[in-house]
Design a protein around this motif. Structure first.
Motif, PDB file in Angstrom:
ATOM      1  N   HIS A 234       0.830  -1.210   0.000  1.00 42.11           N
ATOM      2  CA  HIS A 234       0.000   0.000   0.000  1.00 42.11           C
ATOM      3  C   HIS A 234       0.868   1.265   0.000  1.00 42.11           C
ATOM      4  CE1 HIS A 234      -4.046  -1.719   0.317  1.00 42.11           C
ATOM      5  NE2 HIS A 234      -3.447  -2.715   0.967  1.00 42.11           N
ATOM      6  N   ASP A 241      -7.346  -2.235  -1.691  1.00 44.80           N
ATOM      7  CA  ASP A 241      -8.258  -3.219  -1.100  1.00 44.80           C
ATOM      8  C   ASP A 241      -9.655  -2.804  -1.507  1.00 44.80           C
ATOM      9  OD1 ASP A 241      -6.125  -4.404   0.184  1.00 44.80           O
ATOM     10  OD2 ASP A 241      -6.423  -3.299   2.057  1.00 44.80           O
ATOM     11  N   GLU A 287      -5.790 -13.131   0.266  1.00 44.15           N
ATOM     12  CA  GLU A 287      -6.561 -11.887   0.382  1.00 44.15           C
ATOM     13  C   GLU A 287      -7.337 -11.648  -0.913  1.00 44.15           C
ATOM     14  OE1 GLU A 287      -4.270  -8.466   1.509  1.00 44.15           O
ATOM     15  OE2 GLU A 287      -3.764  -9.293   3.472  1.00 44.15           O
ATOM     16  N   TRP A 289      -9.347  -9.585  -1.621  1.00 46.72           N
ATOM     17  CA  TRP A 289      -9.688  -8.167  -1.810  1.00 46.72           C
ATOM     18  C   TRP A 289      -8.505  -7.285  -2.227  1.00 46.72           C
ATOM     19  CZ3 TRP A 289      -9.712 -10.788   2.919  1.00 46.72           C
ATOM     20  CH2 TRP A 289      -8.638 -10.521   3.760  1.00 46.72           C
ATOM     21  N   HIS A 290      -7.271  -7.813  -2.177  1.00 45.73           N
ATOM     22  CA  HIS A 290      -6.101  -6.953  -2.403  1.00 45.73           C
ATOM     23  C   HIS A 290      -5.619  -7.057  -3.862  1.00 45.73           C
ATOM     24  CE1 HIS A 290      -2.135  -5.096  -0.966  1.00 45.73           C
ATOM     25  NE2 HIS A 290      -1.812  -5.579  -2.161  1.00 45.73           N
TER      26      HIS A 290
HETATM   27 ZN   LIG Z   1      -4.245  -4.664   0.949  1.00 42.04          ZN
END
Ligand SMILES: [Zn+2]
Length: 319
Positions: A234, A241, A287, A289-290
């Protein structure tokens, strides 16, 4: 009259001697060069014989030695100082790196992987514990930057082209932000809403976030689900995300939106950065969502080959 004649004759003699001298000079040099080439050839042959003898005394068969010589330079061959049955298999892999030889041998013995897997994983660096041998990233502005548990961003790194994605109040680097916005619009026209949850995060923010995870879950679990400061993608401004609601939970993988992203993310230059069952390579729990921006061209290769970003970097960007 007589004198003049003598003078002419001596000029002729000098001229003749000069020509002779020039001929001698060139012939001598020519012979010298020839001898030098002969010496070089015999030196090379001698070195090559010495290498063959050395390899065979280590225990390599003559057919092994043929394969070794086909794939390695003399300098590389000189670095082999022990016999191992896997060496011949390793050198035939096009990603073989002589500096990693010892690590290939050890990793092969400790795991149940194929030769290709061992070469990939050792080149990626995952034969070592995460957060060891950490390198500071020298070109954090590169859109293809690899930021993970072995490669850290400088603590003072902040992208200078942070751009808001639409009017979300969430920022990414300009190119990533523009493509993310296009992806949001495309999903929207297919009747799906992408909620942007977290984009660019500063080093200091990550310090606090990681500390909170350690307090709540302990260090080992915090390392599985969260990045130490400097190691968060990030901070590159290239990660996002996203969610169908506002939560970041595993059930996201069962949503229509996740299915849509799996089929369309690469068209906007995004990849799922921490895929399922690849934790041992990426260092992070799955993940769904990432997403990470890498550009359409690279994302397409990763999509088609179904590989992690670490594997992509090893295969296409190293060396
Ligand atoms: Zn992330």
């Amino acid at each position: 009259m007589k004198k003049k004649f003598k003078f002419k004759k001596s000029v002729k003699v000098i001229f003749f001697l000069l020509i002779l001298l020039v001929i001698c000079y060139f012939s001598y040099n020519y012979l010298l060069k020839d001898e030098k080439i002969n010496n070089d050839v015999s030196n090379n042959e001698q070195e090559s014989d010495e290498l063959t003898n050395k390899l065979s005394s280590l225990g390599f068969s003559s057919s092994d030695i043929v394969v070794l010589k086909e794939n390695l330079s003399d300098n590389e061959l000189n670095l082999i100082d022990e016999y191992n049955e896997n060496i011949v298999k390793f050198v035939s892999n096009s990603y073989f790196e002589i500096d990693n030889l010892e690590r290939y041998i050890v990793y092969m013995e400790e795991n149940d992987y194929s030769v290709d897997e061992v070469i990939t994983y050792v080149n990626v660096g995952i034969d070592k514990p995460f957060y060891t041998d950490i390198k500071t990233i020298s070109d954090p502005n590169n859109l293809l930057v690899l930021c993970n548990k072995f490669n850290a961003l400088p603590s003072d790194y902040e992208p200078d082209d942070l751009t808001e994605v639409g009017s979300s109040g969430i920022y990414m680097r300009k190119e990533a932000a523009e493509n993310m916005y296009q992806m949001v619009l495309a999903a929207q026209s297919d009747g799906l809403k992408i909620n942007l949850v977290s984009g660019y995060r500063s080093y200091d923010y990550q310090v606090d976030l990681y500390a909170r995870h350690v307090r709540e879950r302990g260090k080992a679990e915090a390392d599985r689900v969260s990045a130490r400061a400097g190691h968060s993608e990030h901070q590159t401004g290239l990660a996002m995300d996203l969610s169908n609601d506002w939560s970041l939970e595993k059930y996201f993988e069962d949503t229509e939106l996740f299915k849509w992203l799996s089929e369309n993310d690469y068209k906007y230059g995004f990849i799922l950065r921490y895929p399922k069952d690849k934790e041992y390579i990426t260092g992070y729990d799955y993940e769904p969502w990432h997403y990470r921006y890498v550009g359409v061209e690279v994302a397409t290769v990763i999509h088609n080959e179904n590989i992690t970003y670490e594997e992509y970097v090893m295969k296409y960007l190293s060396n």
